[in-house]
Design an enzyme around this catalytic site. Structure first.
Site, PDB file in Angstrom:
ATOM      1  N   GLU A   1       0.808  -1.216   0.000  1.00  0.00           N
ATOM      2  CA  GLU A   1       0.000   0.000   0.000  1.00  0.00           C
ATOM      3  C   GLU A   1       0.842   1.267   0.000  1.00  0.00           C
ATOM      4  OE1 GLU A   1      -2.928  -0.400   3.069  1.00  0.00           O
ATOM      5  OE2 GLU A   1      -3.905  -2.080   2.054  1.00  0.00           O
TER       6      GLU A   1
ATOM      7  N   LYS B   1     -15.613  -1.484   1.765  1.00  0.00           N
ATOM      8  CA  LYS B   1     -14.832  -1.984   0.631  1.00  0.00           C
ATOM      9  C   LYS B   1     -15.815  -2.561  -0.391  1.00  0.00           C
ATOM     10  CE  LYS B   1     -10.645  -3.238   3.229  1.00  0.00           C
ATOM     11  NZ  LYS B   1      -9.887  -4.374   3.823  1.00  0.00           N
TER      12      LYS B   1
END
Length: 427
Positions: free
Chosen positions: A205, A337
């Protein structure tokens, strides 16, 4: 009414070099929409199922040709002629067509790609950006970015057990300034790590992934970087954690392998509470494991009136599971999500349920991302006030931040920055 006349799909690569699905929806007006699907590394057991080919001769079995064919075949056949503006009907048809309770027949990756692409096409047909098309309130909120600047756990190959150590620029006056705060701390952190002879490579990330003597050491280094960049911890910038505790929970015990320590649910909750006492931590995600609802009860009793407690693996963006959690009075926030649930309609429903119950929502990326920026528009459209989309490096993460900069510019004084008021218990 703009009818769907064609749906295209292809196998593309995500930020980890693994295959994923891209879909395009074309309307009779000539408007088009496209969407790409992300993929997670640490996944909740109750997430919607992405369909992989399992053919070891291609991409180590991770190909998505079956999902692509499902879009080109049964999904296209079922949706052709439907009104793209009726998102609820589109998503309902997709769910019915799949017929399972986890979207595992057609694949959540196939279904989500089409669901999101349809919204993009309908927005294009309405000649509106997606955030304006999806917005129902007439109000717009630019989200506080939760920037994952030290990666651990399943997102990095290092000694840190916990998955994400984040900074939240809650004291910034605008999103643009919040992004600057974060970038400056990111570069200060790189210098701190380099000066100590620690690795400055990044994880999935975009955050740094050094080997550290303990999980707590990551907090100390970040606080040093915040001050080195000229900011005040707890005022300008606060801290957030994604413990991702399901990854190291087994048989009722939480094991921090890098430290050789084992905790019961109550002991681990005490451990996290001690950190909250000591450091400017304002948000903890998945502090307890997804199946440890007893532990979540302890955790919420201890910290639920002090800080934001986010359920990710706990709720998996599932409206039904979220309702159960609200009834059980566990957590006070949900991570959103889109690929955990698999359709835009269900995603928006989860946000609505959370808001009605007084829970906050944090729109989130996945560790396996694409250059797609749909989640940036969703965060602004729904006024969640928080977004989690990685660190200040890797273009798959920066794409979302740059999209938010453009949205902020377009909206001008029609939007405000979430700031401290966006985070549960911080205002």
């Amino acid at each position: 009414m703009s009818k769907i006349v064609d749906i295209l799909a292809r196998e593309i690569l995500d930020s980890r070099g693994n295959p994923t699905v891209q879909a395009e929806v074309i309307l009779d007006s000539g408007a088009e929409g496209s969407a790409m699907v992300p993929s997670g590394a640490s996944t909740g057991a109750r997430e919607a199922i992405e369909l992989r080919d399992g053919d070891a001769s291609r991409y180590g079995g991770k190909g998505v040709l079956k999902a692509v064919e499902n879009v080109r075949g049964p999904i296209k056949a079922a949706l052709t002629g439907m009104d793209a503006a009726d998102q609820a009907a589109i998503d309902r048809r997709l769910i019915e067509l799949d017929g399972s309770d986890n979207k595992g027949v057609l694949g959540a990756n196939a279904i989500l790609a089409v669901s999101l692409a349809t919204a993009h096409a309908a927005a294009a047909d309405a000649k509106k950006p997606l955030y304006a098309y999806l917005n129902r309130s007439g109000e717009f909120l630019l989200p506080v970015p939760m920037m994952n600047i030290i990666n651990g756990g399943a997102h990095a190959d290092n000694s840190i057990d916990m998955q994400e150590f984040m900074i939240l620029p809650v004291g910034a006056p605008s999103f643009r300034e919040a992004l600057r705060y974060g970038a400056e701390v990111f570069h200060a952190l790189k210098k701190v790590l380099s000066d100590r002879g620690l690795a400055t490579g990044v994880g999935d990330e975009g955050g740094f992934a050094p080997n550290l003597p303990s999980n707590e050491a990551a907090i100390g280094i970040i606080l040093e970087a915040i001050e080195k960049a000229g900011y005040r911890p707890g005022e300008d910038i606060c801290l957030g954690l994604d413990v991702a505790s399901s990854e190291f929970y087994s048989d009722g015990i939480y094991t921090l392998a890098s430290e050789g320590r084992r905790f019961t649910s109550e002991e681990f909750s005490d451990h996290l509470a001690a950190w909250v006492d000591k450091y400017p931590i304002v948000s903890i995600e998945d502090g307890m494991a997804e199946n440890d609802w007893h532990g979540w009860g302890i955790h919420t009793d201890r910290l639920g009136r002090r800080i934001q407690l986010v359920g990710d693996d706990l709720f998996v963006t599932n409206p039904a599971i979220l309702k159960q959690g609200i009834e059980a009075r566990i957590a006070n926030s949900i991570l959103i999500k889109v690929n955990q649930i698999g359709t835009l309609t269900e995603t928006l429903e989860a946000i609505h349920i959370a808001r009605k119950a007084g829970y906050t929502s944090v729109v989130s990326h996945r560790s396996g991302e694409t250059e797609g920026t749909t989640i940036a528009d969703i965060a602004v459209a729904t006024c969640t006030g928080q977004i989690k989309t990685g660190s200040l490096s890797r273009s798959d993460r920066i794409a979302k931040y740059n999209r938010l900069l453009k949205i902020e510019e377009e909206l001008g004084d029609k939007a405000r920055y979430g700031g401290r008021g966006a985070v549960k218990n911080l205002a």
